[in-house]
Design an enzyme around this catalytic site. Structure first.
Site, PDB file in Angstrom:
ATOM      1  N   LYS A  74      21.324 -26.569 -29.216  1.00 49.62           N
ATOM      2  CA  LYS A  74      21.142 -25.965 -30.544  1.00 49.62           C
ATOM      3  C   LYS A  74      22.454 -25.957 -31.323  1.00 49.62           C
ATOM      4  CE  LYS A  74      21.283 -21.305 -30.810  1.00 49.62           C
ATOM      5  NZ  LYS A  74      22.271 -20.703 -31.714  1.00 49.62           N
ATOM      6  N   ASN A  75      23.532 -25.514 -30.664  1.00 46.19           N
ATOM      7  CA  ASN A  75      24.787 -25.327 -31.394  1.00 46.19           C
ATOM      8  C   ASN A  75      25.510 -26.635 -31.706  1.00 46.19           C
ATOM      9  OD1 ASN A  75      24.246 -22.653 -31.507  1.00 46.19           O
ATOM     10  ND2 ASN A  75      25.682 -22.049 -29.895  1.00 46.19           N
ATOM     11  N   ASP A 120      28.619 -17.041 -24.802  1.00 50.46           N
ATOM     12  CA  ASP A 120      27.155 -17.190 -24.829  1.00 50.46           C
ATOM     13  C   ASP A 120      26.527 -17.107 -23.438  1.00 50.46           C
ATOM     14  OD1 ASP A 120      27.321 -17.425 -27.544  1.00 50.46           O
ATOM     15  OD2 ASP A 120      27.038 -19.597 -27.601  1.00 50.46           O
ATOM     16  N   ARG A 166      14.852 -18.463 -31.039  1.00 49.13           N
ATOM     17  CA  ARG A 166      15.907 -19.131 -31.809  1.00 49.13           C
ATOM     18  C   ARG A 166      16.673 -20.125 -30.942  1.00 49.13           C
ATOM     19  NH1 ARG A 166      19.467 -15.214 -35.385  1.00 49.13           N
ATOM     20  NH2 ARG A 166      20.287 -17.272 -35.802  1.00 49.13           N
TER      21      ARG A 166
END
Ligand code: EPZ
Length: 428
Positions: free
Chosen positions: A22-23, A315, A407
């Site tokens: 995602k990042n 994270d 998300r």
């Protein structure tokens, strides 16, 4: 609002496909603003944040369409074509930016391509105040004029951006990415010192290079960019998600299980692999992926401090805390990146964990067993740490507010259930 119900106690065994990061995907999508040709991104995960950014980009004039789907070791990633023939609007509105802070990543690219941008100030979020001052200072160094008015960043560079040297006072992933995207179209040379070294920054630089950018040093703390007049389109595959990899490695570790993480490699999770090994977990590369198992070995407490890459990632801090809650000895977990990233602690304690927070550190005393409870998710990684705790807890755990999970984790329940977890999503 959806909830996730878990009946704890099952040892997980099987295979889990790891999706695109995602990042990494978010800045790569923003990079499509830099050219009028198509950028095709493969291995994009199906996540709420990706859709949010796609919406934002459409508002700037980016035409987005599915080019296809590709299967990679069991993971079906989307291939998306993004083309900004013209920038039709340079405004990133509050309604979209407030949903996702990473929206601020359009700032550097809009400024470089269109000479101006109006981006809503993202504001704080659950994990901390998270200012964007470094993004703004860096862009000013490259010649942008910036004003903050009515909750918006108004940035302009009427005569275009120029190269400059910018020294980050501390490491910021997003600001490094924003400046990189601005610098590739700036006149002359830019040097970013004390730049972020995260693999997601390296992936962005690699993609920009395929689009014709001249970048050296990505992955080190000094990145040099020679500005070019224009970029062209390209094709790029998003790297595997190292945080998803780490999270499922923890699922194997916390349940005393044995899981092959398809598409993952040891090198992608560096510091985390070392810490898990120290704690008594075995990680080994096997054909097609990374096998993580803990058979009959006790979990030992290991002290952890979050740091920018190549250190232990913030994270993964919440997930590590869930794991350490079940260790035979105590550990100290220190969070140095965000000031408010311990919101999972009271929830874990409600499940029987013994965690005491002192400032930026949490003393975790391992307990012999966690107990299922109703718990509240507060942010993406905190939510998944409660799921991990639920996997090993005695009885039923219900995690509320799972929209946070959506998300960043694609088909989480499905992936865990395929390895033997008793987990289901409850609608409403
Ligand atoms: C990225 O956020 C990630 N998000 C985060 O992942 C991750 O936790 C973080 O990097 C650190 O690794 C994306 O990549 C989309 P930073 P970012 O700028 O770029 C302060 C997740 O769970 N700071 O490296 O926003 C900031 O407040 C998310 O997937 C300033 O003070 O993080 C923080 O304390 C959450 N001024 C520290 O720097 C600035 O201008 C590092 O933040 C910028 C940052």
């Amino acid at each position: 609002m959806d909830r996730i119900r878990i009946q704890g106690g099952n040892r997980l065994e099987g295979r889990i496909p790891i999706g695109g990061a995602k990042n990494a995907a978010l800045p790569l999508m923003a990079a499509s603003l830099l050219t009028d040709e198509q950028l095709a991104l493969s291995n994009l995960p199906h996540l709420a944040d990706i859709s949010t950014l796609a919406n934002l980009l459409s508002g700037h004039g980016v035409a987005i369409h599915m080019v296809g789907e590709e299967t990679n070791e069991g993971h079906v990633g989307r291939v998306l074509g993004l083309q900004a023939k013209e920038i039709t609007s340079t405004t990133a509105p509050y309604e979209l930016v407030r949903r996702m802070r990473a929206s601020v990543l359009v700032l550097g690219a809009l400024l470089a391509r269109a000479g101006q941008a109006e981006v809503s100030l993202p504001g704080g979020c659950a994990i901390g105040t998270r200012p964007v001052d470094l993004h703004l200072k860096g862009l000013q160094q490259l010649g942008a004029e910036i004003e903050l008015r009515e909750g918006y960043i108004h940035a302009s560079a009427k005569k275009g951006l120029h190269g400059a040297r910018f020294v980050f006072p501390f490491v910021s992933v997003g600001a490094t990415e924003n400046l990189l995207m601005a610098a590739v179209l700036a006149r002359g040379e830019t040097e970013l010192a004390n730049a972020a070294r995260e693999p997601e920054v390296v992936d962005l630089a690699a993609c920009l290079a395929t689009m014709g950018a001249k970048i050296e040093g990505a992955g080190t703390d000094t990145i040099r960019v020679q500005g070019v007049d224009r970029l062209h389109g390209g094709t790029h595959a998003v790297i595997p998600d190292r945080i998803e990899t780490g999270t499922y490695a923890m699922a194997a570790a916390i349940t005393g299980g044995d899981i092959v993480l398809e598409g993952a490699r040891l090198g992608q999770i560096g510091a985390l692999a070392e810490i898990l090994t120290e704690a008594g977990v075995t990680l080994e590369e096997v054909p097609g992926g990374l096998r993580v198992h803990r058979r009959n070995a006790d979990l030992t407490g290991v002290n952890v401090m979050t740091e920018p890459f190549p250190g232990f990632p913030t994270d993964m801090q919440a997930q590590m805390m869930a794991l350490m809650s079940t260790a035979t000895t105590a550990s100290m977990i220190t969070e140095t990146i965000f000031e408010n990233r311990f919101m999972h602690v009271p929830e874990m304690n409600r499940m029987g964990a013994d965690i005491a927070v002192h400032g930026a550190s949490a003393m975790v005393r391992g307990v012999t067993g966690l107990v299922g409870a109703e718990v509240m998710a507060t942010d993406l990684r905190a939510s998944v740490s409660l799921v991990l705790a639920g996997l090993v807890a005695d009885g039923e755990t219900v995690v509320h507010r799972v929209y946070h999970l959506d998300r960043g984790y694609e088909r989480l329940e499905e992936k865990l259930a395929a390895c033997g977890a008793e987990i289901e999503r409850l609608k409403h």
